[in-house]
Design an enzyme around this catalytic site. Structure first.
Site, short mmCIF file in Angstrom:
data_model
loop_
_atom_site.label_atom_id
_atom_site.label_comp_id
_atom_site.label_asym_id
_atom_site.label_seq_id
_atom_site.Cartn_x
_atom_site.Cartn_y
_atom_site.Cartn_z
N MET A 1 -9.32 0.92 33.34
CA MET A 1 -8.92 0.66 31.95
C MET A 1 -9.96 1.21 30.99
SD MET A 1 -7.79 -2.93 30.25
CE MET A 1 -9.06 -3.29 29.06
N CYS A 2 -10.44 2.40 31.20
CA CYS A 2 -11.47 2.99 30.35
C CYS A 2 -10.90 3.39 29.00
CB CYS A 2 -12.07 4.21 31.04
SG CYS A 2 -12.80 3.85 32.65
N GLY A 3 -11.77 3.67 28.05
CA GLY A 3 -11.37 4.13 26.73
C GLY A 3 -11.87 5.54 26.47
#
Length: 298
Positions: A1-3
């Site tokens: 769930m990286c940005g």
């Protein structure tokens, strides 16, 4: 769930604000990845000059005297700017590879972050706001840049495991997702002469693109090839000397949104990363399509 964030400036009047805009975009996505963060900043460069960004866990010991030692070793003037655990070395463009090899010999514990004529890469373990402050990124100007805040799933939380990953001159990549065939690809790329610093699947993706480009493909062709050669779920944002590209896997389950105005093109994992950009109210905003390569270039 990286940005992931990316900002490509069309309007030169915004260039002094690139670091501030990109930093704010990245900090807004902190809860997508609190482990580590990084930003690649590109500028127009100086004719005849190249940059080498390096990192050290013992910067005082490793950076002290390095300018003079490198100057003697390569027979050309070297200057540097130190920012916390990173240093950016300015060397003659024709001496980049010679200087890179000399650094490995003179300072074997130093890690290479990026090499090229326009790129600087800063990344460390910690929250985006802390990384931004540590390297004073908000004060940096430039033409375009990409950033990443990480939630580790495939490898350890380390500085080297943070994004962006750079495996070619003025090239870097940030990634949200997970590749299932990265171990096989790594073995193939090693046989092809590529070197790896980590076990991170994103480094494999970056090296894959660098290998394709080294074998004659342009970035668009390399990104297109990735859609059939890479297995898993991924959104990639790629930086080059003159622009940046975006591609999502055929299923495209990882979130992504883009915006374009006369002043810029922007990418964010979520709209909130774009919400404070100038003129966003008038921007064309869309979700990038699956299996579609987008690329902008100066």
């Amino acid at each position: 769930m990286c940005g992931i964030v990316g900002l490509f400036l069309k309007d030169k009047s915004l260039e002094p604000k690139l670091g501030a805009l990109l930093s704010e975009m990245l900090v807004s996505l902190t809860d997508r990845g609190p482990d580590s963060a990084g930003i690649a900043i590109y500028d127009s460069g100086a004719a005849g000059h190249g940059k080498i960004t390096i990192q050290s866990s013992t910067p005082k010991a490793d950076f002290e005297g390095l300018e003079a030692e490198l100057t003697r070793r390569i027979g050309a003037k070297v200057s540097s700017i130190v920012k916390s655990t990173h240093a950016v070395l300015d060397v003659p463009a024709e001496k980049l590879e010679e200087a890179r090899a000399a650094i490995a010999e003179l300072r074997p514990n130093v890690r290479l972050m990026g090499v090229g004529e326009a790129i600087e890469i800063y990344k460390e373990v910690g929250l985006p706001a802390d990384v931004v402050k540590r390297f004073d990124l908000s004060r940096m100007g430039g033409t375009h840049g990409i950033g990443h805040t990480r939630m580790a799933t495939e490898s350890a939380v380390t500085t080297l495991g943070a994004h962006p990953f750079s495996t070619g001159p003025d090239q870097c990549l940030v990634h949200n997702g997970s590749l299932s065939n990265h171990n096989n690809l790594r073995r193939e790329l090693i046989r092809d002469g590529m070197r790896f610093e980590t076990e991170n699947d994103t480094e494999v993706a970056a090296a894959y693109l660098s290998s394709k480009i080294a074998h004659g493909q342009n970035l668009g062709e390399a990104l297109q090839s990735s859609l059939s050669d890479l297995d898993g779920f991924f959104t990639f944002v790629v930086g080059t000397k003159n622009g940046f590209g975006v591609v999502r896997d055929p299923i495209a389950c990882k979130p992504a949104v883009m915006a374009e105005t006369d002043q810029y093109v922007a990418f964010g994992s979520e709209y909130r990363a774009l919400a404070k950009l100038p003129g966003i109210e008038e921007a064309r905003v869309w979700e990038p399509e699956p299996s579609t390569v987008y690329f902008w270039e100066h």
